[in-house]
Write an enzyme that holds these catalytic residues in place. Structure first.
Site, mmCIF file in Angstrom:
data_model
loop_
_atom_site.group_PDB
_atom_site.id
_atom_site.type_symbol
_atom_site.label_atom_id
_atom_site.label_comp_id
_atom_site.label_asym_id
_atom_site.label_seq_id
_atom_site.Cartn_x
_atom_site.Cartn_y
_atom_site.Cartn_z
ATOM 1 N N ASN A 1 31.048 0.988 -10.315
ATOM 2 C CA ASN A 1 29.567 1.272 -10.499
ATOM 3 C C ASN A 1 29.383 2.621 -10.098
ATOM 4 O O ASN A 1 29.144 3.059 -8.870
ATOM 5 C CB ASN A 1 28.949 0.291 -9.610
ATOM 6 C CG ASN A 1 27.299 0.425 -9.468
ATOM 7 O OD1 ASN A 1 26.872 1.203 -10.523
ATOM 8 N ND2 ASN A 1 26.626 -0.553 -8.786
ATOM 9 N N LYS B 1 26.353 4.211 -10.291
ATOM 10 C CA LYS B 1 25.203 4.332 -9.928
ATOM 11 C C LYS B 1 24.608 5.515 -10.661
ATOM 12 O O LYS B 1 24.841 5.790 -11.700
ATOM 13 C CB LYS B 1 24.899 4.365 -8.346
ATOM 14 C CG LYS B 1 25.838 3.282 -7.631
ATOM 15 C CD LYS B 1 25.633 2.983 -6.189
ATOM 16 C CE LYS B 1 26.358 1.863 -5.945
ATOM 17 N NZ LYS B 1 26.302 1.630 -4.380
ATOM 18 N N HIS C 1 22.086 -6.052 -8.392
ATOM 19 C CA HIS C 1 22.612 -5.347 -7.400
ATOM 20 C C HIS C 1 21.713 -5.002 -6.126
ATOM 21 O O HIS C 1 20.458 -4.973 -6.472
ATOM 22 C CB HIS C 1 23.107 -3.808 -8.024
ATOM 23 C CG HIS C 1 23.893 -2.880 -6.862
ATOM 24 N ND1 HIS C 1 23.359 -2.222 -5.926
ATOM 25 C CD2 HIS C 1 25.141 -2.670 -6.664
ATOM 26 C CE1 HIS C 1 24.326 -1.670 -5.115
ATOM 27 N NE2 HIS C 1 25.497 -2.161 -5.784
ATOM 28 N N GLU D 1 20.729 -2.865 -4.538
ATOM 29 C CA GLU D 1 19.725 -1.414 -4.814
ATOM 30 C C GLU D 1 18.676 -2.000 -5.750
ATOM 31 O O GLU D 1 17.577 -1.412 -5.550
ATOM 32 C CB GLU D 1 20.469 -0.156 -5.271
ATOM 33 C CG GLU D 1 21.358 0.301 -4.026
ATOM 34 C CD GLU D 1 22.546 1.020 -4.537
ATOM 35 O OE1 GLU D 1 22.844 1.263 -5.631
ATOM 36 O OE2 GLU D 1 23.459 1.124 -3.626
ATOM 37 N N GLU E 1 28.787 -8.289 -2.268
ATOM 38 C CA GLU E 1 28.570 -6.931 -1.643
ATOM 39 C C GLU E 1 27.587 -7.097 -0.372
ATOM 40 O O GLU E 1 26.377 -7.182 -0.675
ATOM 41 C CB GLU E 1 27.871 -5.962 -2.482
ATOM 42 C CG GLU E 1 28.642 -5.757 -3.924
ATOM 43 C CD GLU E 1 28.251 -4.577 -4.479
ATOM 44 O OE1 GLU E 1 29.329 -3.763 -4.599
ATOM 45 O OE2 GLU E 1 27.205 -4.347 -4.803
ATOM 46 N N GLY F 1 28.121 1.836 0.870
ATOM 47 C CA GLY F 1 27.755 3.210 0.928
ATOM 48 C C GLY F 1 27.830 3.690 2.515
ATOM 49 O O GLY F 1 27.489 4.840 2.968
ATOM 50 N N SER G 1 32.197 -0.049 0.302
ATOM 51 C CA SER G 1 33.114 0.801 0.895
ATOM 52 C C SER G 1 34.615 0.531 0.532
ATOM 53 O O SER G 1 35.409 0.790 1.376
ATOM 54 C CB SER G 1 32.723 1.048 2.493
ATOM 55 O OG SER G 1 31.420 1.479 2.564
HETATM 56 P P1 13P Z 1 30.325 1.898 -2.199
HETATM 57 O O1 13P Z 1 31.743 1.462 -2.611
HETATM 58 O O2 13P Z 1 29.643 3.250 -2.107
HETATM 59 O O3 13P Z 1 30.122 1.259 -0.591
HETATM 60 O O4 13P Z 1 29.228 0.979 -3.141
HETATM 61 C C1 13P Z 1 29.565 -0.349 -3.131
HETATM 62 C C2 13P Z 1 28.543 -0.619 -4.407
HETATM 63 O O5 13P Z 1 27.435 -0.854 -4.120
HETATM 64 C C3 13P Z 1 29.161 -1.162 -5.707
HETATM 65 O O6 13P Z 1 28.034 -1.672 -6.431
#
Ligand code: 13P
Length: 249
Positions: free
Chosen positions: A9, A11, A94, A96, A166, A172, A212
């Protein structure tokens, strides 16, 4: 046997030139792998990515989709548009999107249905916040979210979709769930699906872990019984680390 599915992803990262650079690096170094690989660039890079990925064995996904088919919805992108750009997967719900755009389980459920009706595969995200984990309500949250996002989706479609677990506190932050924490959550999600449908259906659903994931921890996570892949954020933005995760699979 469920396949291993590794999705990146991106982002809100990478313009078109950077998209070409990353995809060319992935293509040049990707060995044959039994894992299915998906990249999910931002909307503006989808078509360029699709052309570059032709024949590579890497699939293309989008990061969101509109609930609407067309019309006066400024800023939104429809499923038909994603299809015409070459997508076969769409991430929905997601954390976010939940956090910054107020998406609820009900909205995510509608989006998942829309993606399935269009013949694409949704990657449906769920996961508890740090506060919820600390309050000891992780199981309740995951049960409610799984039930909500799958509501009204027939078993035959549930077997096709991907669930991404997740934990919000691991996204992150560099703080990965331990393999035990992740496996426990995956087992719970699969048991909820078994109760809602059947154990046969639950056994077919691919459940990815996200939060992560790095080359260093991918193997211990991916060898857990109920972890069938990874949804990768930060580590998918460099070809080396994304390939490291794919090779660990
Ligand atoms: P990270 O791997 O940066 O923690 O992000 C995970 C994520 O949100 C994938 O959709």
């Amino acid at each position: 046997m469920r396949p291993i599915v590794i999705a990146g992803n991106w982002k809100m990262n990478n313009d078109i030139a950077q998209t070409a650079e990353l995809i060319n690096a992935l293509k040049a170094a990707k060995k044959t792998s039994s894992a299915a690989v998906i990249v999910c660039p931002p909307f503006t890079s989808l078509q360029a990515a699709s052309l570059l990925l032709a024949g590579s064995g890497i699939a293309l996904g989008a990061q969101d989709v509109s609930l609407h088919d067309s019309g006066a919805y400024t800023g939104e992108v429809s499923l038909a548009m994603l299809k015409s750009a070459g997508c076969s997967y769409v991430i929905v719900g997601h954390s976010e999107r939940r956090q910054y755009h107020g998406e609820t389980d009900a909205v995510i459920n509608q989006k998942a249905k829309k993606v399935l009706a269009g013949g694409l595969i949704p990657i449906v995200c769920i996961g508890e916040t740090l506060q919820e984990r600390e309050q000891g309500v992780t199981a309740t949250v995951l049960t409610t979210q799984t039930t909500g996002v799958l509501a009204g989706i027939p078993a035959a479609d549930v077997e096709k979709l991907i669930v991404a677990y997740e934990p919000v506190w691991a996204i992150g932050t560099g703080k990965t769930a331990t393999k035990e924490q992740a496996e426990e959550a995956h087992r719970l999600i699969r048991s909820v699906i078994a109760k809602l449908y059947s154990s046969g259906t639950a056994e077919k659903v691919v459940i990815q872990y996200g939060g992560s994931v790095k080359p260093e921890n991918a193997k211990e996570l991916l060898t857990q019984k109920n972890i069938d892949g990874a949804l990768v954020g930060g580590a998918c933005l460099k070809a080396d680390s994304f390939l490291g995760i794919i090779n660990a699979a």
